[in-house]
Design an enzyme around this catalytic site. Structure first.
Site, mmCIF file in Angstrom:
data_model
loop_
_atom_site.group_PDB
_atom_site.id
_atom_site.type_symbol
_atom_site.label_atom_id
_atom_site.label_comp_id
_atom_site.label_asym_id
_atom_site.label_seq_id
_atom_site.Cartn_x
_atom_site.Cartn_y
_atom_site.Cartn_z
ATOM 1 N N LYS A 192 0.892 -1.172 0.000
ATOM 2 C CA LYS A 192 0.000 0.000 0.000
ATOM 3 C C LYS A 192 0.932 1.224 0.000
ATOM 4 O O LYS A 192 1.493 1.597 1.028
ATOM 5 C CB LYS A 192 -0.906 -0.070 1.227
ATOM 6 C CG LYS A 192 -1.442 1.195 1.855
ATOM 7 C CD LYS A 192 -2.090 2.211 0.978
ATOM 8 C CE LYS A 192 -2.353 3.487 1.814
ATOM 9 N NZ LYS A 192 -1.904 4.696 1.122
ATOM 10 N N GLU A 268 8.357 1.378 11.529
ATOM 11 C CA GLU A 268 9.508 2.279 11.403
ATOM 12 C C GLU A 268 8.929 3.687 11.386
ATOM 13 O O GLU A 268 8.201 4.040 10.468
ATOM 14 C CB GLU A 268 10.265 2.026 10.088
ATOM 15 C CG GLU A 268 10.810 0.628 9.931
ATOM 16 C CD GLU A 268 12.000 0.334 10.816
ATOM 17 O OE1 GLU A 268 12.451 1.230 11.565
ATOM 18 O OE2 GLU A 268 12.485 -0.800 10.774
ATOM 19 N N CYS A 303 13.380 10.451 7.663
ATOM 20 C CA CYS A 303 13.208 10.079 9.072
ATOM 21 C C CYS A 303 14.530 10.140 9.838
ATOM 22 O O CYS A 303 14.520 10.295 11.049
ATOM 23 C CB CYS A 303 12.587 8.695 9.171
ATOM 24 S SG CYS A 303 13.514 7.485 8.258
ATOM 25 N N GLU A 401 9.428 16.575 15.414
ATOM 26 C CA GLU A 401 9.965 16.238 14.091
ATOM 27 C C GLU A 401 9.396 17.230 13.082
ATOM 28 O O GLU A 401 8.188 17.389 12.967
ATOM 29 C CB GLU A 401 9.539 14.813 13.703
ATOM 30 C CG GLU A 401 10.105 14.396 12.372
ATOM 31 C CD GLU A 401 9.649 12.998 11.948
ATOM 32 O OE1 GLU A 401 8.454 12.710 12.064
ATOM 33 O OE2 GLU A 401 10.501 12.215 11.499
HETATM 34 P P1 NAP Z 1 1.915 8.618 7.438
HETATM 35 O O1 NAP Z 1 0.939 9.700 7.277
HETATM 36 O O2 NAP Z 1 1.991 7.916 8.715
HETATM 37 O O3 NAP Z 1 1.662 7.616 6.229
HETATM 38 C C1 NAP Z 1 2.367 6.431 6.063
HETATM 39 C C2 NAP Z 1 1.515 5.429 5.345
HETATM 40 O O4 NAP Z 1 0.405 5.062 6.186
HETATM 41 C C3 NAP Z 1 0.892 5.952 4.040
HETATM 42 O O5 NAP Z 1 0.852 4.911 3.110
HETATM 43 C C4 NAP Z 1 -0.498 6.336 4.496
HETATM 44 O O6 NAP Z 1 -1.438 6.371 3.452
HETATM 45 C C5 NAP Z 1 -0.797 5.235 5.464
HETATM 46 N N1 NAP Z 1 -1.880 5.563 6.396
HETATM 47 C C6 NAP Z 1 -2.412 6.772 6.703
HETATM 48 N N2 NAP Z 1 -3.408 6.648 7.584
HETATM 49 C C7 NAP Z 1 -3.528 5.318 7.853
HETATM 50 C C8 NAP Z 1 -4.371 4.561 8.695
HETATM 51 N N3 NAP Z 1 -5.323 5.126 9.431
HETATM 52 N N4 NAP Z 1 -4.194 3.227 8.732
HETATM 53 C C9 NAP Z 1 -3.223 2.626 8.006
HETATM 54 N N5 NAP Z 1 -2.419 3.301 7.170
HETATM 55 C C10 NAP Z 1 -2.555 4.635 7.104
HETATM 56 O O7 NAP Z 1 3.394 9.119 7.227
HETATM 57 P P2 NAP Z 1 3.964 9.989 6.053
HETATM 58 O O8 NAP Z 1 3.473 11.368 6.242
HETATM 59 O O9 NAP Z 1 3.747 9.330 4.744
HETATM 60 O O10 NAP Z 1 5.558 9.855 6.299
HETATM 61 C C11 NAP Z 1 6.226 10.683 7.156
HETATM 62 C C12 NAP Z 1 6.593 9.963 8.444
HETATM 63 O O11 NAP Z 1 7.229 8.730 8.192
HETATM 64 C C13 NAP Z 1 7.558 10.743 9.266
HETATM 65 O O12 NAP Z 1 7.163 10.767 10.602
HETATM 66 C C14 NAP Z 1 8.857 9.989 9.125
HETATM 67 O O13 NAP Z 1 9.773 10.163 10.142
HETATM 68 C C15 NAP Z 1 8.410 8.599 8.972
HETATM 69 N N6 NAP Z 1 9.401 7.781 8.271
HETATM 70 C C16 NAP Z 1 10.063 6.828 8.980
HETATM 71 C C17 NAP Z 1 10.998 6.030 8.377
HETATM 72 C C18 NAP Z 1 11.715 4.945 9.146
HETATM 73 O O14 NAP Z 1 12.259 4.058 8.531
HETATM 74 N N7 NAP Z 1 11.687 4.950 10.456
HETATM 75 C C19 NAP Z 1 11.279 6.182 7.015
HETATM 76 C C20 NAP Z 1 10.583 7.160 6.320
HETATM 77 C C21 NAP Z 1 9.636 7.953 6.968
HETATM 78 P P3 NAP Z 1 -1.843 7.763 2.748
HETATM 79 O O15 NAP Z 1 -0.624 8.234 2.056
HETATM 80 O O16 NAP Z 1 -2.917 7.363 1.827
HETATM 81 O O17 NAP Z 1 -2.276 8.700 3.838
#
Ligand code: NAP
Ligand code: MG
Length: 508
Positions: A192, A268, A303, A401
Site C-alpha cells: 500500500k 519504522e 526520518c 519532528e
Molecule cells: P503517514 O501519514 O503515517 O503515512 C504512512 C503510510 O500510512 C501511508 O501509506 C499512508 O497512506 C498510510 N496511512 C495513513 N493513515 C492510515 C491509517 N489510518 N491506517 C493505516 N495506514 C494509514 O506518514 P507519512 O506522512 O507518509 O511519512 C512521514 C513519516 O514517516 C515521518 O514521521 C517519518 O519520520 C516517517 N518515516 C520513517 C521512516 C523509518 O524508517 N523509520 C522512514 C521514512 C519515513 P496515505 O498516504 O494514503 O495517507
C-alpha cells in the site's frame, strides 16, 4: 553521478511516460471496484499528473484473496529458493533497464531531485532487491542441541500474506526494503504505497510480473490510508504488516492488529535525530559537509534527518560559517534538473506544516541564520533551506519532528551535556557523533539511545545493517540485513523422538 542524463533528456522521458494509474492485483492493472479515483500532482509545478485508483476495503479483500490463493498454491511460496532468486534477479534487471523512466516517474510524483533518485534511491533499491534475491538460497535453518534420543529442527516458514504500508519520502526504496525480504522469504505481498507517491510502486509491480513473479504474489493496492491502510490493518487473513510512516499512524496500525487477528506488526517511525559535535572533534570543514547533508538531503523529508545540531561551545564559531559555505552547493529548484540538490516539498500539507514550524521558531526566539521562507519557483512547493541558531531544548523546533529543510543549532558546554541533550527526546532512530578520539567516540556511540549511530559521518549504514528505532521511532523489528527476515518468517520447531521407544517396535 555518471548515470545522470541532462535536464532535456529527462524532460523527453517525462513527455513520453505512460502513467500507471490502476491498482495492480493478481498480475493485472485493476481499477477500484467502486470506480473511484483521486488526483496525484507534481508538487514542483502544481500540475495534475494522473488519476489513481482509489481503492476500498472490497479491493483489499480481493487482493488478499488472490494473494492467499497464490500462497497456498505454492507457485512462489514452495518454489525452490534458487528459482525465486532467479526471478527476482530478472526483476532487478528489468528495473535497471527502465531506471531512467522509474527515476522520472518518482521525481514527478514526489518532487524529489532526480539527481538523488538516479544516484541513490534507484541504485540502492536495485541493490536491495538483488541482495535479498541472493540471500534467498543461502539461508540455513537450525538444529537444536539434543541427545541421540531426539532431534529438534528449527525451521523458518513464510508468514503467508504480508502487507507493506509505505511512506512518500522514499517510495521506491521503502518498497525494496520491505517487499525485497518478504518476497525472498516466499510470502505473497500487498503493497500500500502512500497516496502522494503511488506510481513508481505500480510500475515496479508491472515489471515484477513481466519478470515472472506469479500473479497474486506482488500486489499494489492504492488509495487513502484511512480506508486501504485500515482495511489492511484489520484484515483477518494478513499475517504481518510492515509499516513505515508517522508515529501517530503507527500506533493505529498496532491497534488494528490488537482488534483483529494479532497480526505481526513492525513499525519504522519518526525521528528527531541529533548530530553531536564533541569537544575532541576535528576537521570542521568535513563536519560541516556531513551536517548539511544530514539535515537537507531529501529536503529534510527524511526520518533520519539530523535536524538537531548539538555542538560543543569550543567549535561553534568555527563551524557556523562553514555550514553556510557548504550550503551554497545545495541549489533548490526544478527537480528534473540534475544541477539541483533540493526539490519541492511533497504536498501542500507538508509545505504548510514545515512553514508552521519555521514561524514557530521565529516566534519562540530562535535566531534565523538563513532561509526561513518559501521560494517562488513557478507554482511549486519550495522552501529555502533554513538554519536557526540559539535554539534552546524546550523550543518546539528542538522537540518535534519537522520533516523539512530546517536545522536547529543547540550549543553545549560539555560532552556529557551533549549526550544528555541528544537523548532528551521521545525518539531514537539515528544519531551522528563527531569526535576524533576513537575511544570517546565509541563510548558516545554506546550512550546514544538510537537504532543507528554513525561516527564522524552521517548515514544509515547499508543494506547489510539492520535499521530501526528505539523509543517512539520504532516497534517490533528491523528492516535491512538478515534481521529483516524475522519480520517475514515464522519460526517452527519440529521435534523428533529418536529413542528406542515402544512405538518403533512395529516399524522394524
Ligand atoms: P503517514 O501519514 O503515517 O503515512 C504512512 C503510510 O500510512 C501511508 O501509506 C499512508 O497512506 C498510510 N496511512 C495513513 N493513515 C492510515 C491509517 N489510518 N491506517 C493505516 N495506514 C494509514 O506518514 P507519512 O506522512 O507518509 O511519512 C512521514 C513519516 O514517516 C515521518 O514521521 C517519518 O519520520 C516517517 N518515516 C520513517 C521512516 C523509518 O524508517 N523509520 C522512514 C521514512 C519515513 P496515505 O498516504 O494514503 O495517507
Ligand atoms: Mg504526487
Amino acid at each position: 553521478m555518471s548515470d545522470l542524463l541532462s535536464r532535456q533528456e529527462y524532460q523527453a522521458i517525462a513527455d513520453q511516460l505512460v502513467l500507471t494509474t490502476n491498482a495492480h492485483i493478481n498480475g493485472k492493472f485493476t481499477p477500484a471496484k467502486s470506480g473511484k479515483t483521486y488526483e496525484t500532482t507534481n508538487p514542483a509545478t502544481g500540475e495534475v499528473l494522473a488519476r489513481i485508483a482509489s481503492c476500498g476495503s472490497e479491493d483489499v479483500d480481493y487482493a488478499v484473496k488472490k494473494a492467499r490463493q497464490a500462497f497456498e498454491s505454492g507457485v512462489w511460496s514452495r518454489l525452490h529458493p534458487s528459482a525465486r532468486k532467479e526471478i527476482m534477479i530478472r526483476m532487478v534487471k528489468l528495473m535497471k533497464r527502465n531506471r531512467h523512466e522509474l527515476s522520472v516517474l518518482e521525481s514527478l510524483d514526489s518532487g524529489k531531485p532526480i539527481r538523488d533518485i538516479a544516484t541513490i534511491d534507484l541504485p540502492e533499491t536495485l541493490e536491495c532487491f538483488a541482495w535479498y534475491a541472493e540471500a534467498a538460497d543461502k539461508l540455513y535453518d537450525q538444529m537444536s542441541p539434543a541427545t541421540d534420543d531426539a532431534l529438534g529442527l528449527i525451521v523458518r516458514e513464510p508468514v503467508g500474506v504480508v502487507a507493506c504500508v509505505l511512506p512518500w519520502n522514499f517510495p521506491l526504496q521503502m518498497m525494496g526494503w520491505k517487499a525485497g525480504p518478504a518476497l525472498a522469504a516466499g510470502n505473497s505481498v500487498i503493497v500500500k504505497p502512500a497516496s502522494e507517491t503511488s506510481m513508481s510502486a505500480l510500475r515496479v509491480a508491472e515489471l515484477a510480473t513481466e519478470a515472472g513473479i506469479p500473479p497474486g504474489v506482488l500486489n499494489v493496492v492504492t488509495g487513502p490510508g484511512s480506508i486501504v491502510g485500515k482495511a489492511i490493518g484489520m484484515h483477518p487473513d494478513i499475517g504481518a504488516v510492515s509499516f513505515t510512516g508517522s508515529t501517530e499512524v503507527g500506533r493505529r496500525v498496532l491497534e488494528y492488529s490488537a482488534r483483529s487477528n494479532l497480526k505481526r506488526v513492525v513499525l519504522e517511525l519518526g525521528g528527531k535525530n541529533p548530530a553531536v559535535v564533541l569537544e575532541d572533534a576535528e576537521a570542521m570543514d568535513a563536519v560541516a559537509e556531513q551536517v548539511i547533508r544530514a539535515v537537507f538531503w531529501n529536503m529534510g523529508e527524511n526520518c533520519t534527518s539530523n535536524s538537531r545540531l548539538i555542538v560543543h561551545r569550543k567549535h561553534k564559531e568555527d563551524l557556523l560559517p562553514r555550514l553556510l559555505d557548504k550550503l551554497r552547493d545545495w541549489k533548490t529548484g526544478d527537480p528534473l534538473d540534475p544541477q539541483n540538490a533540493l526539490g519541492a516539498m511533497v504536498s501542500q500539507r507538508q509545505f504548510d506544516d514545515v512553514m508552521g514550524y519555521i514561524a514557530k521558531g521565529k516566534e519562540e526566539g530562535a535566531t534565523l541564520i538563513t532561509g526561513g521562507e518559501a521560494l517562488a519557483i513557478g507554482k511549486g512547493l519550495f522552501i529555502a533551506p533554513t538554519i536557526f541558531d540559539d535554539v534552546t531544548p524546550d523550543m518546539t523546533i528542538a522537540r518535534e519532528e519537522i520533516f523539512g529543510p530546517v536545522l536547529t543549532i543547540l550549543t553545549v558546554g560539555s560532552d556529557a551535556e551533549a549526550i544528555d541533550l541528544a537523548n532528551d527526546t521521545c525518539y531514537g532512530l539515528q544519531a551522528s557523533v563527531f569526535c576524533a578520539h576513537g575511544k570517546k567516540a565509541l563510548r558516545a556511540a554506546r550512550q546514544l539511545r538510537a537504532g543507528t549511530v554513525t561516527v564522524n559521518c552521517y548515514g544509515e549504514g547499508d543494506i547489510t545493517t539492520p535499521f530501526g528505532g528505539y523509543k517512539l521511532s520504532g516497534f517490533g523489528g528491523r528492516d535491512n540485513g538478515f534481521h529483516a527476515f524475522d519480520q517475514y518468517t515464522e519460526v517452527k520447531t519440529i521435534w523428533l523422538d529418536l529413542s528406542e521407544h515402544e512405538l518403533d517396535a512395529g516399524l522394524d
